[in-house]
Motif scaffolding. Structure first.
Motif, PDB file in Angstrom:
ATOM      1  N   GLU A  18     -27.410  18.561  11.900  1.00 17.72           N
ATOM      2  CA  GLU A  18     -26.829  17.931  10.715  1.00 17.72           C
ATOM      3  C   GLU A  18     -26.636  18.947   9.593  1.00 17.72           C
ATOM      4  OE1 GLU A  18     -27.581  14.186   7.743  1.00 17.72           O
ATOM      5  OE2 GLU A  18     -28.499  14.186   9.711  1.00 17.72           O
ATOM      6  N   ALA A  19     -27.612  19.819   9.393  1.00 18.99           N
ATOM      7  CA  ALA A  19     -27.513  20.840   8.342  1.00 18.99           C
ATOM      8  C   ALA A  19     -26.326  21.751   8.594  1.00 18.99           C
ATOM      9  CB  ALA A  19     -28.810  21.643   8.271  1.00 18.99           C
ATOM     10  N   GLN A  20     -26.087  22.109   9.840  1.00 22.40           N
ATOM     11  CA  GLN A  20     -24.959  22.985  10.157  1.00 22.40           C
ATOM     12  C   GLN A  20     -23.630  22.297   9.862  1.00 22.40           C
ATOM     13  OE1 GLN A  20     -26.181  23.868  14.181  1.00 22.40           O
ATOM     14  NE2 GLN A  20     -26.929  25.887  13.574  1.00 22.40           N
ATOM     15  N   GLN A  21     -23.577  20.985  10.021  1.00 22.99           N
ATOM     16  CA  GLN A  21     -22.358  20.251   9.697  1.00 22.99           C
ATOM     17  C   GLN A  21     -22.109  20.234   8.186  1.00 22.99           C
ATOM     18  OE1 GLN A  21     -22.690  16.371  11.424  1.00 22.99           O
ATOM     19  NE2 GLN A  21     -22.362  17.100  13.494  1.00 22.99           N
ATOM     20  N   TRP A  22     -23.181  20.144   7.394  1.00 19.56           N
ATOM     21  CA  TRP A  22     -23.063  20.058   5.948  1.00 19.56           C
ATOM     22  C   TRP A  22     -22.962  21.423   5.278  1.00 19.56           C
ATOM     23  CZ3 TRP A  22     -22.154  15.835   3.029  1.00 19.56           C
ATOM     24  CH2 TRP A  22     -22.321  14.593   3.645  1.00 19.56           C
ATOM     25  N   ALA A  23     -23.334  22.488   5.979  1.00 18.82           N
ATOM     26  CA  ALA A  23     -23.337  23.827   5.385  1.00 18.82           C
ATOM     27  C   ALA A  23     -21.916  24.262   5.057  1.00 18.82           C
ATOM     28  CB  ALA A  23     -23.985  24.820   6.335  1.00 18.82           C
ATOM     29  N   ALA A  27     -22.296  32.178   0.897  1.00 14.11           N
ATOM     30  CA  ALA A  27     -23.410  33.057   1.261  1.00 14.11           C
ATOM     31  C   ALA A  27     -24.763  32.360   1.146  1.00 14.11           C
ATOM     32  CB  ALA A  27     -23.385  34.308   0.401  1.00 14.11           C
ATOM     33  N   GLU A  28     -24.922  31.482   0.173  1.00 15.11           N
ATOM     34  CA  GLU A  28     -26.219  30.818  -0.024  1.00 15.11           C
ATOM     35  C   GLU A  28     -26.578  29.934   1.167  1.00 15.11           C
ATOM     36  OE1 GLU A  28     -28.280  27.599  -3.002  1.00 15.11           O
ATOM     37  OE2 GLU A  28     -26.765  28.923  -3.838  1.00 15.11           O
ATOM     38  N   ASP A  29     -25.639  29.113   1.607  1.00 13.03           N
ATOM     39  CA  ASP A  29     -25.905  28.246   2.755  1.00 13.03           C
ATOM     40  C   ASP A  29     -26.161  29.067   4.017  1.00 13.03           C
ATOM     41  OD1 ASP A  29     -25.645  26.029   1.178  1.00 13.03           O
ATOM     42  OD2 ASP A  29     -23.757  25.339   2.066  1.00 13.03           O
ATOM     43  N   GLN A  30     -25.400  30.122   4.211  1.00  9.10           N
ATOM     44  CA  GLN A  30     -25.595  30.965   5.391  1.00  9.10           C
ATOM     45  C   GLN A  30     -26.945  31.673   5.342  1.00  9.10           C
ATOM     46  OE1 GLN A  30     -23.645  30.788   8.085  1.00  9.10           O
ATOM     47  NE2 GLN A  30     -22.642  29.203   6.873  1.00  9.10           N
ATOM     48  N   LYS A  31     -27.367  32.055   4.149  1.00  7.45           N
ATOM     49  CA  LYS A  31     -28.678  32.698   3.993  1.00  7.45           C
ATOM     50  C   LYS A  31     -29.793  31.725   4.386  1.00  7.45           C
ATOM     51  CE  LYS A  31     -31.253  35.237   0.479  1.00  7.45           C
ATOM     52  NZ  LYS A  31     -31.223  35.714  -0.905  1.00  7.45           N
ATOM     53  N   VAL A  32     -29.659  30.463   3.981  1.00  4.18           N
ATOM     54  CA  VAL A  32     -30.647  29.454   4.332  1.00  4.18           C
ATOM     55  C   VAL A  32     -30.659  29.231   5.847  1.00  4.18           C
ATOM     56  CG1 VAL A  32     -31.287  27.013   4.108  1.00  4.18           C
ATOM     57  CG2 VAL A  32     -30.573  28.303   2.096  1.00  4.18           C
ATOM     58  N   LEU A  33     -29.489  29.113   6.457  1.00  6.53           N
ATOM     59  CA  LEU A  33     -29.424  28.922   7.905  1.00  6.53           C
ATOM     60  C   LEU A  33     -30.037  30.109   8.650  1.00  6.53           C
ATOM     61  CD1 LEU A  33     -25.890  27.321   8.372  1.00  6.53           C
ATOM     62  CD2 LEU A  33     -28.106  26.218   8.690  1.00  6.53           C
TER      63      LEU A  33
END
Length: 61
Positions: A18-23, A27-33
């Protein structure tokens, strides 16, 4: 019989999908992933997901 480790792994996989769908592609979202991907245990991965904004609701633990 499922162990807490098994349950955490299953929950992590569902929330990560689900997180990957919402990301976003930012850069911030990719850093979290990336941080989630490199976390050593499913419990650590779940904690990072809980503290991120990549899951659009507060899961009930």
């Amino acid at each position: 019989m499922n162990t807490p480790h098994d349950a955490a792994g299953s929950l992590y996989e569902a929330l990560l999908a689900e997180a990957q769908q919402w990301a976003c592609d930012d850069a911030e979202d990719q850093k979290v992933l990336d941080a989630i991907d490199y976390a050593p245990t499913p419990h650590d991965k779940l904690a990072l997901l809980q503290n991120s904004n990549l899951v659009p609701y507060e899961p009930v633990w």
